[in-house]
Design a protein around this motif. Sequence first.
Motif, PDB file in Angstrom:
ATOM      1  N   TYR A   1       4.278  15.760   0.323  1.00  0.00           N
ATOM      2  CA  TYR A   1       2.884  15.825   0.768  1.00  0.00           C
ATOM      3  C   TYR A   1       2.602  17.078   1.606  1.00  0.00           C
ATOM      4  O   TYR A   1       1.542  17.173   2.221  1.00  0.00           O
ATOM      5  N   ALA A   2       3.558  18.020   1.605  1.00  0.00           N
ATOM      6  CA  ALA A   2       3.366  19.237   2.399  1.00  0.00           C
ATOM      7  C   ALA A   2       2.225  20.073   1.827  1.00  0.00           C
ATOM      8  O   ALA A   2       1.667  20.924   2.513  1.00  0.00           O
ATOM      9  N   ALA A   3       1.878  19.835   0.554  1.00  0.00           N
ATOM     10  CA  ALA A   3       0.744  20.542  -0.058  1.00  0.00           C
ATOM     11  C   ALA A   3       0.157  19.657  -1.144  1.00  0.00           C
ATOM     12  O   ALA A   3       0.865  18.837  -1.734  1.00  0.00           O
ATOM     13  N   PHE A   4      -1.148  19.844  -1.391  1.00  0.00           N
ATOM     14  CA  PHE A   4      -1.759  19.130  -2.525  1.00  0.00           C
ATOM     15  C   PHE A   4      -1.882  20.110  -3.696  1.00  0.00           C
ATOM     16  O   PHE A   4      -1.808  21.335  -3.503  1.00  0.00           O
ATOM     17  N   GLN A   5      -2.054  19.569  -4.898  1.00  0.00           N
ATOM     18  CA  GLN A   5      -2.170  20.439  -6.069  1.00  0.00           C
ATOM     19  C   GLN A   5      -3.604  20.954  -6.198  1.00  0.00           C
ATOM     20  O   GLN A   5      -4.551  20.285  -5.785  1.00  0.00           O
ATOM     21  N   LYS A   6      -3.709  22.131  -6.805  1.00  0.00           N
ATOM     22  CA  LYS A   6      -5.041  22.773  -6.893  1.00  0.00           C
ATOM     23  C   LYS A   6      -5.861  22.206  -8.052  1.00  0.00           C
ATOM     24  O   LYS A   6      -7.064  22.367  -8.125  1.00  0.00           O
ATOM     25  N   LYS A   7      -5.131  21.600  -9.015  1.00  0.00           N
ATOM     26  CA  LYS A   7      -5.839  20.938 -10.114  1.00  0.00           C
ATOM     27  C   LYS A   7      -5.496  19.461 -10.041  1.00  0.00           C
ATOM     28  O   LYS A   7      -4.417  19.100  -9.577  1.00  0.00           O
TER      29      LYS A   7
ATOM     30  N   LEU B   1       0.835  -1.209   0.000  1.00  0.00           N
ATOM     31  CA  LEU B   1       0.000   0.000   0.000  1.00  0.00           C
ATOM     32  C   LEU B   1       0.875   1.266   0.000  1.00  0.00           C
ATOM     33  O   LEU B   1       0.623   2.210  -0.766  1.00  0.00           O
ATOM     34  N   ILE B   2       1.912   1.268   0.826  1.00  0.00           N
ATOM     35  CA  ILE B   2       2.792   2.453   0.904  1.00  0.00           C
ATOM     36  C   ILE B   2       3.456   2.714  -0.454  1.00  0.00           C
ATOM     37  O   ILE B   2       3.626   3.853  -0.877  1.00  0.00           O
ATOM     38  N   GLU B   3       3.835   1.658  -1.129  1.00  0.00           N
ATOM     39  CA  GLU B   3       4.485   1.825  -2.437  1.00  0.00           C
ATOM     40  C   GLU B   3       3.486   2.215  -3.525  1.00  0.00           C
ATOM     41  O   GLU B   3       3.847   2.850  -4.511  1.00  0.00           O
ATOM     42  N   THR B   4       2.224   1.845  -3.342  1.00  0.00           N
ATOM     43  CA  THR B   4       1.215   2.136  -4.377  1.00  0.00           C
ATOM     44  C   THR B   4       0.708   3.575  -4.294  1.00  0.00           C
ATOM     45  O   THR B   4       0.519   4.241  -5.323  1.00  0.00           O
ATOM     46  N   VAL B   5       0.488   4.048  -3.056  1.00  0.00           N
ATOM     47  CA  VAL B   5      -0.165   5.355  -2.847  1.00  0.00           C
ATOM     48  C   VAL B   5       0.490   6.507  -3.639  1.00  0.00           C
ATOM     49  O   VAL B   5      -0.214   7.311  -4.263  1.00  0.00           O
ATOM     50  N   PRO B   6       1.846   6.619  -3.657  1.00  0.00           N
ATOM     51  CA  PRO B   6       2.441   7.761  -4.361  1.00  0.00           C
ATOM     52  C   PRO B   6       2.065   7.841  -5.845  1.00  0.00           C
ATOM     53  O   PRO B   6       2.078   8.922  -6.427  1.00  0.00           O
ATOM     54  N   PHE B   7       1.701   6.722  -6.447  1.00  0.00           N
ATOM     55  CA  PHE B   7       1.319   6.751  -7.870  1.00  0.00           C
ATOM     56  C   PHE B   7      -0.020   7.445  -8.093  1.00  0.00           C
ATOM     57  O   PHE B   7      -0.383   7.751  -9.214  1.00  0.00           O
ATOM     58  N   TYR B   8      -0.792   7.653  -7.008  1.00  0.00           N
ATOM     59  CA  TYR B   8      -2.143   8.222  -7.152  1.00  0.00           C
ATOM     60  C   TYR B   8      -2.323   9.505  -6.346  1.00  0.00           C
ATOM     61  O   TYR B   8      -3.422  10.060  -6.306  1.00  0.00           O
ATOM     62  N   ALA B   9      -1.260   9.961  -5.675  1.00  0.00           N
ATOM     63  CA  ALA B   9      -1.393  11.152  -4.819  1.00  0.00           C
ATOM     64  C   ALA B   9      -1.299  12.412  -5.678  1.00  0.00           C
ATOM     65  O   ALA B   9      -0.450  12.508  -6.571  1.00  0.00           O
ATOM     66  N   ASN B  10      -2.167  13.368  -5.377  1.00  0.00           N
ATOM     67  CA  ASN B  10      -2.223  14.600  -6.173  1.00  0.00           C
ATOM     68  C   ASN B  10      -1.235  15.623  -5.600  1.00  0.00           C
ATOM     69  O   ASN B  10      -1.627  16.688  -5.133  1.00  0.00           O
TER      70      ASN B  10
END
Length: 348
Positions: free
Chosen positions: A173-179, A159-168
């Motif tokens: 992770y200090a900020a998320f993208q606006k789009k 799960l830890i290795e998979t999540v970064p492929f789908y994180a916006n």
Amino acid sequence: MRFIGNKENLLGKIYQIMTANGICGQSFFDVFAGTTNVGRFFKKRNYQIFSSDLLYFSYVLQKAYIVNNQEQIFEKLVQHLKIQSSFLFSTPIQKIVEFLNQIPGKHGFIYKNYTPIGGRMYFSEENGLRIDAIRQQIEDWKNENLVSENEYSVLLSCLIETVPFYANVAGIYAAFQKKWDPRAVKKLTLRPIELVTNSSENQCFNSNSVDLIDKIEADIFYLDPPYNQRQYAPNYHLLETIAKYDNPDIKGITGLRVNYKEQKSKFCNATTALRELEKIAQLGKYKTLILSYNNEGIMPQHEIVSILSKYGEIKLEEFDYTRFKSNNNGESKHKKQIKEQLYILQKK
Ligand SMILES: C[S@@+](CC[C@H](N)C(=O)[O-])C[C@H]1O[C@@H](n2cnc3c(N)ncnc32)[C@H](O)[C@@H]1O
């Protein structure tokens, strides 16, 4: 994994420099383990590995990749689930991952706080539900004694290795993208990890490595500390929360974990970093100490040299490296040429 300072692409060069300098041995302490890529590389070369990191998600990866020394068969779980694989030659882990990819989404901490439902755009709603469902299922299996410690760490690592492929996010992770990044709107599909085994008894720790240096004896101490003021814990808070799944208090627009005092690194400040470096060089039980750093690091070169040279003979090897740097919202990237440095200390 996208991780600041990940040495995956530099390991060939680092190994070449080590070989050219006659550095070899049987045991290796990866003092700042991060993604565990360095430990895995030397585990494949049959070193006995010790590794540690302040981050809990790194510890989970270390247990799965470094300590674990066999393919997990998931005997109890496979029997319990009576799962048949649609692929004839699937391994147990592939079967479990396939099962997890089919369970329905569930409401949980990630969905509530890190999707648009909670006012944040780290994950799509669908993927938030999927992460919660998979994470809760893994925990339930552990509580029902259907998976061993090692199997648990392997599943969490998937799960830890998979999540970064789908994180916006633009890397951290200090900020998320606006789009929405196209990556983040795809349906999350869990991926099995590939294990590395050797014939040594490897050990890992979720601890301040400086507290371990007089307890671990290894031929090579490899140091790859943070090189600027940015602390890792807030930058990777979501991977921590998914790994711990501890419903933490969170704050602000980005939903940072409130409490990460224990995970603050002294290597993020030049004065304290030099002090910690000296403790390791002085008290560590090693034959060779290798410090990976670069010309943009906060510890000045002349200070590093002056500290290390008190404890033996030192040599500095440098090579050029092109780093891709994103701007804050990850909308543009530019190339930057930096000098990677290896300070090699042979103990007196
Ligand atoms: C540059 S990264 C290491 C990257 C790693 N070599 C890789 O290839 O993924 C630095 C790591 O050191 C960890 N760290 C910082 N200070 C630490 C300390 N005192 N003890 C243990 N880990 C520490 C951070 O959490 C981070 O994971």
